[in-house]
Design an enzyme around this catalytic site. Structure first.
Site, PDB file in Angstrom:
ATOM      1  N   ASP A 183      18.622 -21.103 115.063  1.00 50.66           N
ATOM      2  CA  ASP A 183      17.941 -21.121 113.779  1.00 50.66           C
ATOM      3  C   ASP A 183      17.192 -19.793 113.618  1.00 50.66           C
ATOM      4  O   ASP A 183      17.053 -19.009 114.559  1.00 50.66           O
ATOM      5  CB  ASP A 183      17.011 -22.339 113.657  1.00 50.66           C
ATOM      6  CG  ASP A 183      16.760 -22.713 112.200  1.00 50.66           C
ATOM      7  OD1 ASP A 183      16.944 -21.845 111.328  1.00 50.66           O
ATOM      8  OD2 ASP A 183      16.376 -23.866 111.931  1.00 50.66           O
TER       9      ASP A 183
ATOM     10  N   GLU B 220      10.967 -26.995 104.224  1.00 55.12           N
ATOM     11  CA  GLU B 220      10.566 -27.026 105.638  1.00 55.12           C
ATOM     12  C   GLU B 220       9.088 -27.430 105.784  1.00 55.12           C
ATOM     13  O   GLU B 220       8.602 -28.293 105.044  1.00 55.12           O
ATOM     14  CB  GLU B 220      10.880 -25.684 106.303  1.00 55.12           C
ATOM     15  CG  GLU B 220      12.361 -25.297 106.128  1.00 55.12           C
ATOM     16  CD  GLU B 220      12.766 -24.046 106.875  1.00 55.12           C
ATOM     17  OE1 GLU B 220      12.330 -23.849 108.028  1.00 55.12           O
ATOM     18  OE2 GLU B 220      13.566 -23.266 106.322  1.00 55.12           O
TER      19      GLU B 220
HETATM   20  C1  BGC Z   1      13.697 -17.553 104.466  1.00 57.79           C
HETATM   21  C2  BGC Z   1      14.457 -18.827 104.794  1.00 57.79           C
HETATM   22  C3  BGC Z   1      14.102 -19.252 106.142  1.00 57.79           C
HETATM   23  C4  BGC Z   1      12.608 -19.314 106.341  1.00 57.79           C
HETATM   24  C5  BGC Z   1      12.249 -19.504 107.770  1.00 57.79           C
HETATM   25  C6  BGC Z   1      12.223 -17.757 104.659  1.00 57.79           C
HETATM   26  O1  BGC Z   1      11.526 -16.571 104.411  1.00 57.79           O
HETATM   27  O2  BGC Z   1      13.962 -17.165 103.161  1.00 57.79           O
HETATM   28  O3  BGC Z   1      15.827 -18.654 104.731  1.00 57.79           O
HETATM   29  O4  BGC Z   1      14.697 -20.475 106.355  1.00 57.79           O
HETATM   30  O5  BGC Z   1      11.973 -18.129 105.942  1.00 57.79           O
HETATM   31  O6  BGC Z   1      11.640 -20.704 108.043  1.00 57.79           O
HETATM   32  C1  BGC Z   2      16.050 -23.381 108.577  1.00 56.58           C
HETATM   33  C2  BGC Z   2      17.526 -23.661 108.613  1.00 56.58           C
HETATM   34  C3  BGC Z   2      18.264 -22.647 107.789  1.00 56.58           C
HETATM   35  C4  BGC Z   2      17.912 -21.243 108.245  1.00 56.58           C
HETATM   36  C5  BGC Z   2      18.590 -20.162 107.438  1.00 56.58           C
HETATM   37  C6  BGC Z   2      15.734 -21.944 108.854  1.00 56.58           C
HETATM   38  O1  BGC Z   2      14.410 -21.666 108.609  1.00 56.58           O
HETATM   39  O2  BGC Z   2      15.403 -24.199 109.525  1.00 56.58           O
HETATM   40  O3  BGC Z   2      17.767 -24.966 108.146  1.00 56.58           O
HETATM   41  O4  BGC Z   2      19.634 -22.880 107.911  1.00 56.58           O
HETATM   42  O5  BGC Z   2      16.532 -21.060 108.123  1.00 56.58           O
HETATM   43  O6  BGC Z   2      18.069 -20.059 106.172  1.00 56.58           O
END
Ligand code: BGC
Ligand code: BGC
Length: 604
Positions: free
Chosen positions: A299, A495
């Protein structure tokens, strides 16, 4: 034993030949080229020239990692540019581009946005989920994208978790059934145009304990308005091994049987270790025991959490069984660290060869080596009317009626006057939720679609007056309308920014209801949310109540059932708690009370 190939892809003979090709290719690769294959870089942190220079194997768009302007053609051109850069490398190994298409190709303005998984869980319709996977694949391929980080097969047990809506259900069997359907839809029906699925997050992401998460400073820098305290997301799963296997590993077995060839590892921890460093769960259980022959991707910046020392992070994760590292920012550091680790003998070359063989095998299976320079699906597939019709059907089937006194529903379309209140009634962004155009989603007109208000206006009889007020102030309405419709929503989140200690309906929502109630004979409340909210104290004021989850761009699906063109068929895929003490799920039993509405409930 698991299937290695999607069933629509070539036969055994072909498989044998690919094995030979992988072997042959591997024997000709330098260490630098192998490390390049194992590195996946966010598109904002790398140029096409650097992809060629470092022989990078994969590029991704993170949530909101969009080209400017964010339009389908720009997407196609951007992805094409990175793929061409990979073709220019010494061996010309194709690059695989990955995105989070978790409810349609949701980063792209104009794409069809389907209900989030929590809504699809309520449909309990595996065929529909498979069809959605197929359509999502078509829209992805139209931009050249051949990999999506989906489906999320988490089995959430705590509604306070900000990723609850990414899970189909609290019930493992339903998650396994729908997750496998999504994998089939993405991969199996396209032949050479299949999109690689990536069930995530292995494993136990939905089982973490409230309070076992932490605070993330980078959020403050990048998203000042977002909550940087993530009390449950990425936390510790405190379940025993039998439970982990029965409840959380089993959806992966179903997904692998359906043909899944990549799996994303979870940020969470189990039994004292981060999953990204968990050799037992990654290698012994998933690869050796279950027989997963595909590759494991990390991840976003997740290996960095293993240890303060980056070298240790790289060594621990690759030796545990990780095959590809997702690197949002500093890819040079990743490449040089992994190279160093191999040269020092801290990561055995056999492990590198195994990882690269897995990645190449998947690239062969997907037909990437034979992919035409420009894909065959036209850009006009994105947001196509026929796709939107399927999304509309999904919306219809996802709605769950939890209360319907005195036959309030369906609403007759020839009412004299209908009051509609709530910003969410006319806001695509709120209707879609997180992971839409931006990582956390955003209110407002973020992408083309039909809001509920527009849909209602299109359905009612020409003699019906629709009065709309976002804040529910119907000045001068001293007469009573027959029907009042209040549309409530959570503000979009993704998230851990959606981890919320208290899921009680907000004071603003309650005030909105109070303002509209005296102006209508019957009050219908529709809730857009990523999870059940605590509404117990207010339910009495509603004549009808519909849980609409996060339906996406096709608001007509709601009007279709609201006015009786189709029946309500959705059933709860999560129990609906009466009070906060019934969260997490084990609190339900401990509380000694019934939930407000049990799992599986839904009025027809
Ligand atoms: C990104 C997401 C990513 C997240 C990390 C964001 O800044 O755009 O893609 O999943 O950070 O948790
Ligand atoms: C998320 C994933 C996601 C990745 C890419 C992470 O922060 O937990 O689910 O696929 O970012 O955007």
């Amino acid at each position: 034993m698991s299937k290695v190939w999607p069933t629509s892809l070539p036969d055994r003979d072909w498989q044998f030949k690919q094995k030979e090709s992988v072997h042959d290719l591997l024997s000709r690769m330098t260490l630098a080229e192998k490390v390049g294959q194992m590195t996946q870089v966010e598109k904002n942190s790398i140029s096409p020239e650097e992809v060629t220079e470092y022989a990078i194997g994969s590029v991704l768009s993170g949530g909101g990692g969009n080209p400017m302007p964010n339009m389908p053609q720009e997407w196609a051109d951007m992805v094409h540019g990175f793929k061409e850069a990979a073709r220019k490398t010494r061996l010309g190994i194709p690059l695989i581009y990955g995105v989070d298409a978790i409810h349609g190709h949701n980063n792209v303005v104009g794409a069809t946005i389907f209900p989030h998984n929590i809504g699809l869980g309520a449909t309990r319709d595996a065929d529909l989920v498979e069809q959605i996977g197929r359509i999502t694949a078509t829209e992805l391929v139209a931009t050249g994208v051949r990999w999506t980080f989906a489906p999320c097969v988490a089995v959430p047990h705590d509604l306070r978790w900000g990723r609850t809506y990414e899970g189909y259900s609290e019930d493992t069997n339903l998650v396994a059934e729908l997750g496998a359907a999504c994998v089939r839809g993405l991969q199996n029906t396209h032949g050479a145009q299949a999109v690689l699925s990536c069930p995530k997050h292995y494993v136990g992401d939905g089982a973490t304990t409230w309070g076992s998460g932490r605070s993330y400073d980078w959020i403050i820098e990048q998203w000042p308005a977002a909550d940087h305290d993530w009390p449950i997301d990425q936390g510790i799963s405190e379940v025993d091994e039998a439970t982990l296997r029965a409840k959380h590993i089993s959806p992966y077995i179903a997904a692998i049987e359906a043909g899944a060839m990549s799996i994303m590892v979870s940020y969470s921890s189990w039994d004292g270790a981060k999953l990204h460093a968990h050799k037992y769960l990654l290698t012994d259980v998933l690869k050796n025991e279950i027989g997963f022959h595909g590759f494991l991707v990390s991840d976003w910046m997740a290996i960095d959490q293993i240890d303060p020392d980056y070298y240790t992070c790289v060594v621990a994760s690759i030796n545990a069984g990780l095959d590809m590292i997702m690197v949002p920012f500093n890819f040079r550091r990743c490449v040089s660290t992994l190279t160093q680790a191999v040269e020092n003998g801290d990561v055995p070359l056999e492990r590198i060869n195994d990882a690269v063989a897995r990645i190449l095998t998947v690239k062969f299976a997907l037909g990437l080596f034979d992919e035409p320079s420009r894909n065959e699906h036209p850009i006009s597939d994105i947001g196509a009317e026929s796709h939107r019709q399927v999304a509309r059907e999904a919306v219809r089937k996802s709605l769950v009626v939890l209360k319907n006194d005195d036959h309030t529903l369906p609403v007759p379309r020839n009412m004299k006057q209908i009051l509609v209140a709530g910003q969410a009634a006319d806001d695509i962004g709120l209707q879609c939720g997180g992971w839409t155009i931006e990582w956390m989603g955003k209110p407002g007109h973020s992408t083309p679609g039909t809001t509920l208000l527009t849909a209602i206006r299109g359905v009612v009889s020409p003699d019906t007056t629709i009065d709309y007020s976002p804040d529910g102030h119907f000045r001068g309405a001293d007469e009573m309308a027959e029907i009042g419709l209040v549309v409530l929503s959570e503000s979009p989140y993704a998230e851990g920014t959606g981890d919320r200690a208290d899921l009680t309906l907000s004071a603003a929502d309650v005030a909105l209801i109070e303002r509209v109630r005296p102006h209508c004979q019957q009050l219908v409340v529709i809730l857009f949310s990523g999870r059940p909210l605590i509404i117990t104290d207010h339910l009495e004021k509603f004549d009808a109540f519909i849980a609409a989850w996060l339906p996406g761009t096709e608001g007509q699906g709601i009007a279709d059932v609201l006015f009786g063109d189709y029946p309500f068929t959705g059933r709860l895929a999560y129990s609906w708690p009466k009070r906060m003490n019934q969260i997490p799920l084990k609190g339900m039993a401990e509380s000694g009370e019934d939930p407000l509405f049990p799992f599986g409930f839904g009025l027809a």
